[in-house]
Scaffold this motif. Structure first.
Motif, PDB file in Angstrom:
ATOM      1  N   MET A  63      -5.864   7.525   2.571  1.00  0.00           N
ATOM      2  CA  MET A  63      -4.931   8.084   1.601  1.00  0.00           C
ATOM      3  C   MET A  63      -4.104   6.988   0.907  1.00  0.00           C
ATOM      4  O   MET A  63      -3.324   7.287   0.027  1.00  0.00           O
ATOM      5  CB  MET A  63      -3.995   9.086   2.276  1.00  0.00           C
ATOM      6  CG  MET A  63      -4.706  10.279   2.901  1.00  0.00           C
ATOM      7  SD  MET A  63      -3.589  11.376   3.727  1.00  0.00           S
ATOM      8  CE  MET A  63      -2.580  11.889   2.372  1.00  0.00           C
ATOM      9  N   ALA A  64      -4.193   5.717   1.373  1.00  0.00           N
ATOM     10  CA  ALA A  64      -3.386   4.636   0.811  1.00  0.00           C
ATOM     11  C   ALA A  64      -3.922   4.217  -0.553  1.00  0.00           C
ATOM     12  O   ALA A  64      -5.124   4.270  -0.804  1.00  0.00           O
ATOM     13  CB  ALA A  64      -3.372   3.457   1.768  1.00  0.00           C
ATOM     14  N   LYS A  65      -2.987   3.789  -1.422  1.00  0.00           N
ATOM     15  CA  LYS A  65      -3.343   3.326  -2.763  1.00  0.00           C
ATOM     16  C   LYS A  65      -2.691   1.961  -2.989  1.00  0.00           C
ATOM     17  O   LYS A  65      -1.503   1.780  -2.668  1.00  0.00           O
ATOM     18  CB  LYS A  65      -2.866   4.312  -3.831  1.00  0.00           C
ATOM     19  CG  LYS A  65      -3.448   5.703  -3.659  1.00  0.00           C
ATOM     20  CD  LYS A  65      -2.855   6.657  -4.674  1.00  0.00           C
ATOM     21  CE  LYS A  65      -3.410   8.044  -4.478  1.00  0.00           C
ATOM     22  NZ  LYS A  65      -2.805   9.012  -5.419  1.00  0.00           N
ATOM     23  N   PRO A  66      -3.413   1.018  -3.545  1.00  0.00           N
ATOM     24  CA  PRO A  66      -2.826  -0.333  -3.777  1.00  0.00           C
ATOM     25  C   PRO A  66      -1.791  -0.285  -4.900  1.00  0.00           C
ATOM     26  O   PRO A  66      -2.027   0.301  -5.944  1.00  0.00           O
ATOM     27  CB  PRO A  66      -4.048  -1.180  -4.148  1.00  0.00           C
ATOM     28  CG  PRO A  66      -5.038  -0.200  -4.677  1.00  0.00           C
ATOM     29  CD  PRO A  66      -4.817   1.075  -3.950  1.00  0.00           C
ATOM     30  N   ARG A  67      -0.629  -0.909  -4.661  1.00  0.00           N
ATOM     31  CA  ARG A  67       0.450  -0.999  -5.635  1.00  0.00           C
ATOM     32  C   ARG A  67       1.091  -2.387  -5.549  1.00  0.00           C
ATOM     33  O   ARG A  67       0.899  -3.138  -4.584  1.00  0.00           O
ATOM     34  CB  ARG A  67       1.509   0.085  -5.397  1.00  0.00           C
ATOM     35  CG  ARG A  67       1.029   1.512  -5.618  1.00  0.00           C
ATOM     36  CD  ARG A  67       0.791   1.779  -7.076  1.00  0.00           C
ATOM     37  NE  ARG A  67       0.488   3.189  -7.308  1.00  0.00           N
ATOM     38  CZ  ARG A  67      -0.730   3.693  -7.284  1.00  0.00           C
ATOM     39  NH1 ARG A  67      -1.751   2.878  -7.042  1.00  0.00           N
ATOM     40  NH2 ARG A  67      -0.922   4.980  -7.522  1.00  0.00           N
ATOM     41  N   VAL A  68       1.888  -2.700  -6.548  1.00  0.00           N
ATOM     42  CA  VAL A  68       2.688  -3.943  -6.553  1.00  0.00           C
ATOM     43  C   VAL A  68       4.143  -3.546  -6.748  1.00  0.00           C
ATOM     44  O   VAL A  68       4.464  -2.805  -7.688  1.00  0.00           O
ATOM     45  CB  VAL A  68       2.218  -4.888  -7.670  1.00  0.00           C
ATOM     46  CG1 VAL A  68       3.166  -6.097  -7.755  1.00  0.00           C
ATOM     47  CG2 VAL A  68       0.798  -5.361  -7.425  1.00  0.00           C
ATOM     48  N   LEU A  69       5.035  -4.011  -5.816  1.00  0.00           N
ATOM     49  CA  LEU A  69       6.476  -3.785  -5.945  1.00  0.00           C
ATOM     50  C   LEU A  69       7.091  -5.040  -6.556  1.00  0.00           C
ATOM     51  O   LEU A  69       6.862  -6.174  -6.054  1.00  0.00           O
ATOM     52  CB  LEU A  69       7.110  -3.489  -4.600  1.00  0.00           C
ATOM     53  CG  LEU A  69       6.774  -2.130  -3.964  1.00  0.00           C
ATOM     54  CD1 LEU A  69       7.501  -1.974  -2.641  1.00  0.00           C
ATOM     55  CD2 LEU A  69       7.165  -1.002  -4.906  1.00  0.00           C
ATOM     56  N   ALA A  70       7.850  -4.858  -7.620  1.00  0.00           N
ATOM     57  CA  ALA A  70       8.508  -5.993  -8.301  1.00  0.00           C
ATOM     58  C   ALA A  70       9.986  -5.716  -8.417  1.00  0.00           C
ATOM     59  O   ALA A  70      10.391  -4.621  -8.830  1.00  0.00           O
ATOM     60  CB  ALA A  70       7.882  -6.208  -9.680  1.00  0.00           C
ATOM     61  N   LEU A  71      10.821  -6.720  -8.013  1.00  0.00           N
ATOM     62  CA  LEU A  71      12.275  -6.649  -8.173  1.00  0.00           C
ATOM     63  C   LEU A  71      12.627  -7.401  -9.442  1.00  0.00           C
ATOM     64  O   LEU A  71      12.227  -8.573  -9.628  1.00  0.00           O
ATOM     65  CB  LEU A  71      12.981  -7.274  -6.958  1.00  0.00           C
ATOM     66  CG  LEU A  71      12.792  -6.516  -5.636  1.00  0.00           C
ATOM     67  CD1 LEU A  71      13.277  -7.349  -4.471  1.00  0.00           C
ATOM     68  CD2 LEU A  71      13.537  -5.200  -5.691  1.00  0.00           C
ATOM     69  N   ALA A 127       0.867  -1.197   0.000  1.00  0.00           N
ATOM     70  CA  ALA A 127       0.000   0.000   0.000  1.00  0.00           C
ATOM     71  C   ALA A 127       0.890   1.228   0.000  1.00  0.00           C
ATOM     72  O   ALA A 127       1.783   1.349   0.839  1.00  0.00           O
ATOM     73  CB  ALA A 127      -0.926  -0.001   1.211  1.00  0.00           C
ATOM     74  N   LYS A 128       0.634   2.117  -0.953  1.00  0.00           N
ATOM     75  CA  LYS A 128       1.449   3.335  -1.073  1.00  0.00           C
ATOM     76  C   LYS A 128       0.720   4.514  -0.411  1.00  0.00           C
ATOM     77  O   LYS A 128      -0.487   4.679  -0.580  1.00  0.00           O
ATOM     78  CB  LYS A 128       1.663   3.675  -2.539  1.00  0.00           C
ATOM     79  CG  LYS A 128       2.371   5.008  -2.771  1.00  0.00           C
ATOM     80  CD  LYS A 128       2.382   5.379  -4.241  1.00  0.00           C
ATOM     81  CE  LYS A 128       2.976   6.741  -4.455  1.00  0.00           C
ATOM     82  NZ  LYS A 128       2.921   7.167  -5.858  1.00  0.00           N
TER      83      LYS A 128
END
Length: 886
Positions: free
Chosen positions: A49-57, A33-34
């Motif tokens: 205020m949080a927005k769903p995101r995906v972190l990818a390496l 969550a960003k």
């Protein structure tokens, strides 16, 4: 424990699809969550205020080295992942776990290549600690393997991270930096432990930690035993310190002796200082006592001096000079003593204002002496105002009585005298300043004074106007014109109407020239003399009518009293509606009744020559236009009333003349031109000569009424004998046009009626001519009319077979109608000439008659050609030739 999103193969495939074509491989993908939110006091994150995101390496293999990236992916409108941000891990400088988040699931990643370092980097929040540690561990491993360095870690202990990695034994993706690129492989627990220890703790640090732990290998497993041991060692160290101190006793004794000697010296000094302090305190108290007494004496002296000065000023303000008191209570008001009276008024006004709170210290307002002195001044004011008002009322009456008693002031038999008020105003100006002071002392006293002045001067003005108007009428010589202008009877009346009556309107103009400026000046003088707070009625040095005739240069500045405004309210530039209303009421009292003499002149002029109302109306309008900027309301009303009266008198004349016109229809049968037609032309010519100024509307309204009645009456007279109606109409309309031709060219109203008469004349001519033609050629045109009527219902070729319309019938009709046609034309001419009284109209009527007959015959010839093509009739040209030879 719930399954981590890092193990979600479907999420990994969605991320690979989002970066397809970039030649990068996904190492790990995890949901986060960003937010840029601030942790509140409750320690809870602002979830809204949080927005769903995906972190990818991800990694990308190059020829010489491998590049590592951190990708941020977001959900599109359709729920499909799409790239949002791309960070290079070589720029990762700091990993910081947010301390304000009690759960420890929120962290920030700091990059050293961001453009704006002032903007707070985003915060990433994981679902739990395991997800956080798993992602951070993967980031640190990649940094160690690919970049050869670790970023700065803030807010989390690497040992804690190692212990977590030991306790949690997931299968993680390791990355070998082989020649062909990174190859994912499954590593065991032993490999992960070695990897974590190798990466998070250096060899030197590991050796130091082992040495430290080796020193405390005994009892390290039991915390209580270890704590007891540490306490025993602390007591041993403290005993060693005490022993060392006791060994230094000789040195301590020397120090103590020196301290005792110093203490004795200090005690002696303290005793001496105490004695000096007591003496100084006593001396300071004596000095303060002396200074206090001196200050009180000095303050008392200053206050007494100031009080004496203030009392002297107050006594001076309360003192009433004996000369002023005597003048205010019993002094005379003759002209020689007016200067002393004015000075006394000025002093009294200033004294009263001086005792008011704004000008007097509020502390003095309730002092008994001040109250008594204020009451004494009020009594002086009341006494003086009463004496001055009584004197002025008597003075105004005596001035007017003196002038009325002297007949030389007024017009007498054989001598017109212009009213002269210069001496009256000069004497009044002597007391103008006094009135100003009376207004400042008591405004209520002006009302009775104004009434007294108006009442006295009204008698004088009405007497002057009456004597002037009487002598003006007596000295004007003019023959009286009869009002019978449009009567049907004949006689010498027309000659009487040519009498010159210009002296009548000149007399009226003289009345206005003499009295209107006089009344305006009197109004202006009264407004200023009686202290009305209104603007000047006329510009200084000028007269409202803009006419210098009949005015003396000596009176040019009669409205200027030569005094200054002493009332602070007099400087108002805006009109005070209440003051203006009071002024107009006073002017009504001043001038009321004088209008009767003006009315008498108007009525006298009307009896001599009613048409002179036109001239008088124009003269009055010129004066009204000159009074527009004048505030003398009564003068404007007087002029408006005069204009209305003149219009009313002229309206009476018009009504009487119209009544005379209407009387014509009651007479027996009339022939020829009616008498009022030429008489109206004479009347209109005379009226145009009398027009002056703006009286055009008055005359045009009279024209409209006259001509309307004339035309209506003419129609009624014509209807009494229908046989000769058209002859009467055409002769009278022709006479109307002939008599008003010249005037219609210059007077638009008459031009309109001229065109109306012209149209009526043409219509009467056509009706009369058509009647004569049909009488003379009745069978011919009846035959034509029957054929025309049938043309609407049956074809032309069938008409010859109708009863009475055969070819034989046509030939019989032509033989009876056109044989001896010249005699028929002579009969037309004689009929046209028979009842016509105006011989000059005959040629034009005969021409119209010939033209009308040829037009009708031409229509008949065309009709015969359509219906009877084989029949021959006399042509139109033959008929035109016969008529031309007659």
């Amino acid at each position: 424990m719930a399954k981590s999103s890092a193990d979600d193969e479907e999420l990994r495939r969605a991320c690979e699809a989002a970066i397809e074509g970039t030649k990068q491989k996904i190492v790990m993908s995890i949901r986060v969550a960003k937010s840029r939110g601030i942790w509140g006091k409750s320690g809870k994150l602002g979830r809204n205020m949080a927005k769903p995101r995906v972190l990818a390496l991800s990694t990308k293999a190059k020829a010489q080295r491998t590049k590592a990236f951190l990708r941020v992916l977001k959900y599109s409108t359709g729920g499909v992942l799409e790239p949002a941000k791309l960070y290079k891990l070589k720029h990762l400088s700091k990993v910081e776990v947010i301390a304000n988040d009690p759960s420890g699931c929120t962290f920030m990643l700091g990059f050293d290549n961001l453009r704006s370092q002032s903007v707070t980097p985003p915060q990433w929040t994981m679902r739990n600690i395991d997800d956080r540690n798993r992602l951070l561990l993967c980031i640190l491993n990649i940094c160690k393997d690919v970049l050869g360095r670790l970023p700065k870690v803030v807010g989390i202990d690497v040992v804690e991270m190692a212990l977590w990695a030991k306790d949690n034994k997931p299968t993680v993706t390791a990355q070998g930096n082989l020649h062909d690129g990174p190859i994912p492989a499954m590593v065991t627990e032993t490999d992960l432990k070695v990897s974590v220890e190798r990466e998070l703790v250096t060899q030197a640090e590991e050796d130091d930690m082992e040495a430290l732990l080796g020193n405390y290998v005994m009892g390290i497993g039991e915390a209580e035993a270890f704590s007891e041991r540490l306490k025993r060692e602390l007591l041993a160290l403290e005993a060693a310190n005490v022993h060392a101190i006791l060994e230094s006793e000789p040195l301590v004794d020397e120090v103590l002796q020196g301290l005792e000697t110093a203490t004795n010296c200090v005690d002696d000094m303290d005793e001496w200082l105490g004695i000096f302090n007591v003496k100084l305190r006593h001396m300071r108290e004596d000095i303060e006592s002396i200074e206090t007494r001196n200050n009180k004496l000095e303050m008392q002296s200053v206050n007494n001096k100031a009080l004496i000065e203030e009392l002297d000023k107050l006594l001076e303000r309360l003192r009433v000079p004996s000369e002023y008191a005597a003048c205010l209570t019993g002094g005379p008001f003759d002209e020689a003593r007016m200067l002393q009276n004015i000075e006394a008024c000025e002093w009294l006004t200033g004294a009263l204002r001086g005792l008011e709170v704004p000008n007097l210290d509020p502390a003095y307002a309730n002092i008994r002496a001040v109250k008594e002195k204020r009451a004494e001044l009020e009594k002086l004011k009341t006494t003086f105002v009463r004496r001055a008002s009584e004197f002025l009322r008597n003075y105004f009456a005596s001035l007017v009585d003196f002038m009325i008693s002297d007949k030389s002031y007024f017009s007498q038999r054989g001598q017109l005298k212009r009213p002269d008020h210069a001496d009256l105003r000069y004497k009044c100006r002597t007391y103008a300043r006094l009135l100003q002071h009376l207004k400042s002392l008591d405004k209520n006293c002006l009302g009775p004074l104004r009434k007294a002045y108006c009442s006295s001067l009204n008698l004088l003005l009405r007497r002057e106007a009456r004597e002037f108007a009487n002598e003006l009428r007596a000295s004007t010589k003019a023959s009286r014109n009869p009002t019978v202008w449009l009567e049907a009877s004949t006689g010498s009346g027309q000659n009487v109407n040519n009498t010159d009556t210009s002296t009548v309107s000149d007399a009226y103009a003289k009345m206005l020239t003499i009295f209107i400026p006089l009344l305006v000046d009197e109004s202006s003088f009264f407004a200023h003399f009686m202290c009305f707070e209104v603007p000047a009625l006329v510009p200084p040095g000028g007269h409202a009518n803009g006419n210098k005739t009949g005015s003396n240069d000596d009176d040019a500045n009669d409205d200027d009293l030569g005094i200054l405004d002493i009332d602070e309210n007099d400087n108002k530039t805006g009109k005070n509606s209440a003051e203006l209303g009071a002024l107009n009421e006073s002017l009504q009292d001043l001038l009321d009744g004088i209008q009767e003499d003006f009315y008498a002149v108007v009525d006298w002029a009307y009896k001599i020559d009613p048409l002179r109302c036109i001239s008088m109306h124009g003269i009055t309008e010129r004066y009204i236009s000159g009074q527009k900027a004048d505030a003398a309301g009564f003068v404007r009303l007087l002029l408006d009333d005069l204009e209305s009266r003149i219009s009313m008198q002229f309206g009476r004349f018009v009504d009487e003349a119209c009544h005379q016109i209407e009387r014509n229809e009651r007479n027996v049968r009339q022939m020829g031109v009616l008498s009022y037609i030429p008489r109206f032309a004479t009347l209109a010519t005379r009226m145009e000569q009398y027009i002056q100024g703006q009286s055009r509307d008055l005359v045009d309204q009279a024209y409209t009424k006259f001509v309307t009645i004339m035309f209506v009456t003419l129609e009624k007279i014509a209807q009494t004998d229908p046989k000769y109606a058209d002859i009467l109409l055409l002769e009278n309309f022709a006479a109307f046009q002939n008599s008003l031709y010249d005037l219609a060219n210059v007077v638009p109203t008459l031009a309109k009626f001229y065109h109306q008469a012209s149209e009526s004349y043409e219509q009467a001519c056509m009706r009369h001519i058509s009647m004569i033609i049909y009488i003379q050629f009745e069978r011919l045109f009846q035959f034509a009319r029957r054929a025309e009527d049938l043309m609407f219902t049956i074809p032309p070729e069938e008409i010859p077979f109708q009863l009475g319309l055969s070819k034989i019938d046509l030939r019989k009709m032509l033989k009876s109608s056109l044989s001896g046609v010249d005699k028929s034309f002579n009969g037309m001419y004689k009929r046209l000439q028979k009842n016509l009284t105006s011989e000059e109209l005959l040629p034009s009527l005969w021409d119209k008659c010939k033209k009308e007959f040829l037009d009708k015959y031409d229509s008949f010839a065309q009709l015969v050609a359509k219906i009877y093509p084989t029949e021959t009739i006399p042509s139109v040209a033959e008929m035109r030739e016969i008529l031309a030879n007659m």
